[in-house]
Scaffold this active site. Sequence first.
Site, PDB file in Angstrom:
ATOM      1  N   GLU A  71     -19.595  21.307  43.082  1.00 34.35           N
ATOM      2  CA  GLU A  71     -20.493  20.154  43.196  1.00 34.35           C
ATOM      3  C   GLU A  71     -21.188  19.968  41.865  1.00 34.35           C
ATOM      4  OE1 GLU A  71     -23.131  20.954  46.443  1.00 34.35           O
ATOM      5  OE2 GLU A  71     -21.543  20.614  47.934  1.00 34.35           O
ATOM      6  N   GLU A  77     -11.086  27.675  38.993  1.00 34.98           N
ATOM      7  CA  GLU A  77     -10.922  28.768  39.954  1.00 34.98           C
ATOM      8  C   GLU A  77     -11.686  30.023  39.507  1.00 34.98           C
ATOM      9  OE1 GLU A  77      -7.314  29.063  42.011  1.00 34.98           O
ATOM     10  OE2 GLU A  77      -6.687  27.044  41.484  1.00 34.98           O
TER      11      GLU A  77
END
Lengths: 327, 384, 262
Positions: free
Chosen positions: B128, B366
């Site tokens: 986010e 990631e």
Amino acid sequence: MLEIFVLTEHRQGQIRDITFEMLTKGRDLAEKAGADLTAVVLGKDVREHAKTLSEYAKKVLLVEDKRLENFNSEVYKKVLSDLINKHKPLLIMIGHTSFGVDLAPSLAAALKLPLASDCINIEFEGATLLITRQMYGGKVNVKATVRKVGCYIVTVRQAAFSVQKLSMNGEIIEKSSSLTEEITSKRFIKYVSPPLSGVDITAADVLVGVGRGIKDESNIPAVEELARSLGGVLACSRPIVDKGWLPNDRQVGTSGKIVKPKLYIALGISGAFQHVLGMKSSDLIIAVNKDPNAPVFNFSDYGVVEDLFKLVSPLKNKICELKGHKI
Amino acid sequence: MHFELDEEQKEIKRAVKEFCEKEFTPELALEFDEKEEFPTELYKKAAKLGFTSMRIHEDYDGQGYGLLEDCIVVEEMCRVDPGLGAAVSLGNLMVPDILLKHGTEEQKKKYIPPLAKGDAISAAAFSEPEHGSDITRMDTTAAKSGNEWIINGSKEFITNAPLADVFIVLCQTDPNVTPSHRGQSIFIMEKVTPGLEATKLKGKMGIRPCITGSLSLSDVKVNENNVVGELNKGFYYTLALFDETRITVAAQAVGMAQGAFERAFQYAKTRKQFGSPIIKFQGISFKLADMAVKIEAARMLTHKAAWLFDQGRLDPMATSMAKVFAGRVAMEVTDEAIQIYGGYGYLADYHVERFHRCAKITEIYEGTSEMQKLTIINQLLKRM
Amino acid sequence: MDVIVCVKHVPETAEAEIKIDSTGKAVEKIGLVFDINESDDYALEEAIRIKEKLGGTVTALTVGSGDADSTLRKCLARGADQAIRLTDVKFNGSDSYATAKILHSAIKGLSFDLILTGALASDDGYTMVGPILAELLGIPHATMVKNIEFSDDVVKVNRELEGGVEEIVEVKLPVALSVQTGINEPRYVSILGIKKAMRKEIKVLGLVDIDLSENDVGEAGSWIVIEKMFVPPVEKQTEFIKGTPEEVAAKIAEIIKSRGLM
Ligand SMILES: Cc1cc2nc3c(=O)[nH]c(=O)nc-3n(C[C@H](O)[C@H](O)[C@H](O)COP(=O)(O)OP(=O)(O)OC[C@H]3O[C@@H](n4cnc5c(N)ncnc54)[C@H](O)[C@@H]3O)c2cc1C
Ligand SMILES: Cc1cc2nc3c(=O)[nH]c(=O)nc-3n(C[C@H](O)[C@H](O)[C@H](O)COP(=O)(O)OP(=O)(O)OC[C@H]3O[C@@H](n4cnc5c(N)ncnc54)[C@H](O)[C@@H]3O)c2cc1C
């Protein structure tokens, strides 16, 4: 008397060039071996051919039969086997052409005679047959001996020998056809010409030929622009047609078109003989290839060892500049 | 100990190599890098051949191989082109993995086969604007209303967001629980869901054929059946998911390094200065030797992590070691590759600069390299 | 339709540097990348398409050492049902006559309707295996095949002739066809294909398994024995143009202009 046979290749009323090339080389071999040169012509209504051939050979063996009208390896094999068995020639020369490769291997296997294919040179050293041929797409030549038997078959590469005419005034000997029963395992139906796209590369003064080095279809337009800047058209090697990137009438080479433009620029073409035979009579040949050992450099006037993609656009720009066009 | 790919794995490598070398042409690579567009056709072609569904079970139209085989494919794709390779290999990212582990049979049947076959594209939304490395709290919230959940919030940097047919989204389902990560859940939703909107992000440094976007969720209503697995387990699922998928990021890094290395090696053999090929200068040849060593080491770590995973012995430390090391190797090797090319290396047409630009992502997504080191040190502290 | 396809594992040489080895009779194999021969690749594809259309089986055959398994595995992965590799140190030095004999001795015990080979091997370029094999089997053949159509007990094939012309001939089954490049578009190997291929075994046969003797194979059984290999002489002395691409472009443009071709 020893004999050397040359099998006449003809199609649709025309004797094909390879025949005369083989006759020229055959005469040379016959002289050295103390043999007679014999042209063998099989067909239907080919008396005229026999006459033409008689100027190149000591003897012409003519066999006429309506079943020999069109080339058919099975029929040819039968008739030729009988002639060979009767005459026991020292050497049988057949073109390394589509007809030749359809006929010679099975003829040789049937007669148990050794065959050397795609020869670019043929010599006798005593009784030993020595041939020269190419391997690895023309990157190396090999000299090889053929198993000793006293009767050999060779297929001869197109344009490996140049033609010399001599007025031999040879004797035409008619033989009756040995065909008895109908051969039905293989039948000729017809000739076909694949559809054309409308561009005649044989008429162009300037050709830019692209080969597999072009890597992807999406690179064709850039090269086409280069060709256009020279007022020329785009031609190509066979893999480009095989992949469907350009229509088949753009293909240069033995199974494509024979071209003789004023300028041929070969881009990313290795120079396999089938291609070279189609373009080596061009007035000026410029080859671009990133491999300095590419065979194409054996046939070019100018060579550039470079990635073709680096050259195409500067070259186009330079040409436009010299022509006074804006880029 | 066995340090070699088996015959089957070698065949896989050869098949994907042949495909990529023919299809990922340098021209396409440059074109898609410039256009910043997803190579849909290549994705579909690769998928039809099975290259994008290595880890998906055969029951769901996948290939049923392990992570190691997937790494072989990913490495090879990124070796041929880092941008196209990343894009194609990430076309169906994470959704099949999460569903295979935690989804209902119905969810699996519905969503996985189209992703396996390349008929659909997926996206996985965790990050986010305010939460990247730290996702222990999500500002995207899901509130229960009857048998529906109403989701509001926004997600950033979401791979495939503008193209995806199906999404998984990590949401805060219980805002009050402490620690907050115990109140997170994963939802699955389709593109057509009202209130879900994606915007394409342009101007990325690398992997530009891989489309990234932001996602806004405004009163998005999904059925309670759209919860993946158990409620409030989303955070744990996410960590476990990354422990797996991160290994393929390491494989991307190895492939990118290998691709740049091979180009530099060939170039060094042909480029002449001071009358000899530059590879004859130790300053260059030692670079190449170092590059080769690093790549091999990175590949070993990656294969080991993948192998452990395939043995059912997932080791977060092995995963993180592979990713952090391979990512760094990719950066260093692609950098040296440019150096070996000299000025030409600085130009797009010579490709190595693209490898360098692409390589950077493997140190970021990631889980950044710093996060990997955190994992490593935490594991070491537990074990030593 | 049961199809046998004969394939050869050959080095890619168009872009590779070829060196003649110390024997002077062969090229250095180290560093070369081997794969299925180009026209065999088309033959394989054709075989698989025929099977997909008409049913039946595809058997891939090669004469070669263990390395050639990768080409056979490619055949299996692309859709062949079984694969046979004929191998023996005694086979070394075989020309295409000896190769055809080896293939023949393995094929004659198999049931088949059609044999496909490539038109020529890109390494030795003999262009003979298919038709010799046909002759040994006593079946008809056609070479340089660009299209195949089946009807009852015959095939109609287009044979490529020189100059862009083709001929159509009709040949009775069973038949051996040598396939020319461009006849189709070979497919890629798929992962599913690999998986299936790994479950299939490659059958390996040696000299003892076929009814040939040492004298039938290798150099002893060949028509042609290579004496020496050499770099082809140049026909034209090429003048190499050197410089940066821009410099080279300028020089070429000048040459073209000086020939009055602008
Ligand atoms: C019966 C028969 C008939 C045939 N008829 C014909 C025919 O009519 N015409 C024909 O052309 N072929 C014909 N062939 C095929 C022929 O044997 C060769 O296979 C073909 O000519 C090879 O084409 P190529 O040179 O484009 O490709 P390749 O041999 O693959 O060569 C590609 C070349 O591109 C170079 N290259 C690669 N990348 C670059 C780059 N970036 N920049 C510069 N160079 C690069 C490589 O070094 C290589 O030399 C025939 C074959 C058979 C069997
Ligand atoms: C191209 C691209 C694609 C992406 N795709 C996805 C996707 O599909 N789905 C998704 O959810 N996300 C995706 N991401 C997001 C990515 O996972 C995050 O960018 C990443 O996790 C880092 O988060 P951040 O950018 O907010 O950086 P931050 O977390 O703000 O980190 C900034 C810097 O601080 C460091 N740092 C933070 N905390 C610590 C610490 N405790 N100790 C030491 N250093 C620390 C970081 O390592 C980093 O160097 C993508 C990102 C990019 C660029």
